[in-house]
Scaffold this motif. Sequence first.
Motif, mmCIF file in Angstrom:
data_model
loop_
_atom_site.group_PDB
_atom_site.id
_atom_site.type_symbol
_atom_site.label_atom_id
_atom_site.label_comp_id
_atom_site.label_asym_id
_atom_site.label_seq_id
_atom_site.Cartn_x
_atom_site.Cartn_y
_atom_site.Cartn_z
ATOM 1 N N ILE A 255 0.724 -1.138 0.106
ATOM 2 C CA ILE A 255 0.074 0.241 -0.065
ATOM 3 C C ILE A 255 0.749 1.370 0.149
ATOM 4 O O ILE A 255 2.491 1.252 0.362
ATOM 5 C CB ILE A 255 -0.807 0.302 1.112
ATOM 6 N N ALA A 256 0.276 2.059 -0.866
ATOM 7 C CA ALA A 256 1.208 2.871 0.038
ATOM 8 C C ALA A 256 1.171 4.794 0.101
ATOM 9 O O ALA A 256 2.420 5.035 0.448
ATOM 10 C CB ALA A 256 1.061 4.008 -1.942
ATOM 11 N N MET A 257 -0.344 4.214 0.807
ATOM 12 C CA MET A 257 -0.633 5.657 2.160
ATOM 13 C C MET A 257 -1.045 4.945 2.829
ATOM 14 O O MET A 257 -1.779 3.819 2.993
ATOM 15 C CB MET A 257 -1.482 6.092 1.165
ATOM 16 N N MET A 258 -0.672 5.834 3.938
ATOM 17 C CA MET A 258 -1.765 5.445 5.466
ATOM 18 C C MET A 258 -1.725 6.123 6.571
ATOM 19 O O MET A 258 0.180 7.026 6.369
ATOM 20 C CB MET A 258 -1.270 3.761 6.009
ATOM 21 N N ILE A 259 -2.511 6.510 7.230
ATOM 22 C CA ILE A 259 -2.317 7.715 7.897
ATOM 23 C C ILE A 259 -1.583 7.268 10.108
ATOM 24 O O ILE A 259 -1.998 5.780 9.888
ATOM 25 C CB ILE A 259 -3.500 8.148 9.027
ATOM 26 N N HIS A 260 -0.714 7.796 9.990
ATOM 27 C CA HIS A 260 -0.007 6.869 12.115
ATOM 28 C C HIS A 260 0.276 7.267 12.505
ATOM 29 O O HIS A 260 0.338 8.824 12.479
ATOM 30 C CB HIS A 260 0.910 6.085 11.392
ATOM 31 N N GLY A 261 0.340 7.334 13.595
ATOM 32 C CA GLY A 261 1.379 8.204 14.631
ATOM 33 C C GLY A 261 2.941 7.889 14.140
ATOM 34 O O GLY A 261 3.208 7.016 13.380
ATOM 35 N N TYR A 262 3.748 8.778 14.832
ATOM 36 C CA TYR A 262 5.291 9.031 14.902
ATOM 37 C C TYR A 262 5.834 7.702 14.757
ATOM 38 O O TYR A 262 7.196 7.616 14.711
ATOM 39 C CB TYR A 262 5.769 10.844 16.062
ATOM 40 N N SER A 263 5.229 7.208 16.461
ATOM 41 C CA SER A 263 5.808 6.162 16.487
ATOM 42 C C SER A 263 5.935 5.215 15.383
ATOM 43 O O SER A 263 6.861 4.095 15.402
ATOM 44 C CB SER A 263 5.058 5.203 17.776
ATOM 45 N N PHE A 264 5.414 4.920 14.327
ATOM 46 C CA PHE A 264 4.733 4.383 12.822
ATOM 47 C C PHE A 264 6.673 4.017 12.309
ATOM 48 O O PHE A 264 6.725 3.420 11.739
ATOM 49 C CB PHE A 264 4.402 3.981 12.381
ATOM 50 N N ALA A 265 6.707 5.509 12.558
ATOM 51 C CA ALA A 265 8.820 6.048 12.068
ATOM 52 C C ALA A 265 9.496 4.355 12.355
ATOM 53 O O ALA A 265 10.017 4.531 11.023
ATOM 54 C CB ALA A 265 9.362 6.944 11.998
ATOM 55 N N ALA A 266 8.875 4.083 13.362
ATOM 56 C CA ALA A 266 10.556 3.247 13.582
ATOM 57 C C ALA A 266 10.274 1.946 13.493
ATOM 58 O O ALA A 266 10.658 0.746 13.623
ATOM 59 C CB ALA A 266 10.638 3.185 15.356
ATOM 60 N N ARG A 267 8.910 1.743 12.935
ATOM 61 C CA ARG A 267 8.711 0.197 12.116
ATOM 62 C C ARG A 267 8.119 0.023 10.680
ATOM 63 O O ARG A 267 7.519 -0.886 10.261
ATOM 64 C CB ARG A 267 6.789 -0.167 13.178
ATOM 65 N N ALA A 268 8.144 1.719 9.986
ATOM 66 C CA ALA A 268 7.289 1.455 8.693
ATOM 67 C C ALA A 268 8.440 0.436 7.558
ATOM 68 O O ALA A 268 7.691 0.526 7.109
ATOM 69 C CB ALA A 268 7.552 2.871 8.346
ATOM 70 N N GLY A 269 9.779 0.175 8.164
ATOM 71 C CA GLY A 269 10.408 -0.645 6.541
ATOM 72 C C GLY A 269 11.880 -0.560 6.508
ATOM 73 O O GLY A 269 11.528 0.786 6.534
#
Length: 405
Positions: A255-269
Motif C-alpha cells: 500500500i502506498a499511503m496510510m495514516i499513523h502516529g510518529y511511533s510508526f516511523a520506527a516500524r515503517a520498514g
Amino acid sequence: MSHMKPITAALLAGLSGLAVTASAQAQEEIQFINCGANDGEAPALQTEHINAWLAENPGYTVTEEYVPWGQCQERAITLASAGDPPALAYLGSRTLPQLAESELILPIPASDELINSYRESVRSTVQFDGQMWGLPRAFSTKALFINATLFEEAGVEAPTTWEETVAAAQAISEGTEAAGIGIPAASFDNTMHQWLSWFYSNGAEVIDAEGNVVIDSPEAIAAFQLYADLAPYAQDGPVAYDRAELEPLFQNGQIAMMIHGYSFAARAGDVDWQIIPVPAGPNGDHSTLLITDSLAVFDGSGQEEAAMSLAMYLTAPERQAVFDDTAGWTPIRESEFTAALRENDANWAFFLDTIEIGGPEPQMVDFLSMQDVINEALQGVILGELTAEEAATQAAEELRDLQDG
C-alpha cells in the motif's frame, strides 16, 4: 455527581515525590491494569518508575497486569461494576465519561499547577462535567505516511488536498502492483480514529460546542464521500483490516499511503517512506485526531489515596517526558524537550504543528455505541451499501437517539 471518597490534600503537594503511609504490619497491594502489551522499552521504564515510587512508599506492592486492548477496558469496567475494581488502570480517555457517569472512578484533585501543565487540547480529552477524570499518559497525533518509490513509479506528487489524494491513489493502483491507500474498516476503534483525522481536515464536527450532533453537516458528508472515492483504490477487503493489520502491507510496499502516529516511523520498514500532513479537505486545512490514554483511579479498591499518589508520580513532568520519548508518543506537555524533538528529527513538525488545530475524540457517555454507529456508517460507504449522505443521516439519527438515552 458524588465525588466518592475524599482525596487528601497531601496529593496536591506536588507532582513528584509523593509518599503515603501504609500499615507497617502488611504490604498493601495496588492492582494496576494496563491496556496493551508488556513488551518494548516503555513498559520496562514504567516498572522502573514504579519501583522508585515503591522505594519511597515501602508499605506497598504494585501488581501490573497487561491486557490486550480488545479486552482490557471491558475487563476494568466489569471488575469495577462487580465491586472488585483495580486500584489504577491505564486505558483510553474515551472511556472516562462513562466511568465518571457510573461513579466508578475518582476525579483528579487538580491544582492550578497541574491543570496548567497540560495544553488545553490535551486537557480537554480527560475533562467531563467540569472535572479531570484521568491523568494523560499517552498522547498521539497523526500524519500521512507515503511510499515515495510508489509515488515516483506512478508519476504523482505527494498530495496536499483530498482531490490530490484520490488522484494519487488511483494512479498508484492502476500504474503499480500496489494499492493506492490503506483504509482500516474493521469493527474496531481505530477505524473511526483514522477517519476522524480526515474528518477534522475538512472542518467537520461530530458534536458541536452546544452539544448538538452535527455529523450530517455538508463537511461531514464530504468526509464520508472521501472514503467512497478512495475505497476502489484501497487494499482488498478493507472491512477485514484494522490499523495494525495494515502495517505489514505498508512495510512490504503493498500500500502506498496510510495514516499513523510518529511511533510508526520506527516500524515503517525498508521502503522509502516519507511523512506529510494529513491532506486538507475542500472546507478545511491539515488537521489530526487528538487522542490520549490516561491513568484513572478507581473507587472502591481500598487503595485510592496510594493509587492517586502513584498516578501523579508516574505522570510528573520529568518522568512523563522520558516516557513519551521512550514510547515515541507526541509529548503531553510543551517543554524544552519538545523543542529539541524538532531539532533532532524534522518529521516531528508534522505531529506537533497540528496539536492546536486538531480535534479530540468526540465525547459521548456511551462511547462504544457511538463508535459502532460511526464504524457501521463507514463500512456501509466502503461496501457501496450507503451513499455518503445516507451514511451521515443514519449516523446522526442514531447518535441523537444515544444522546436522548
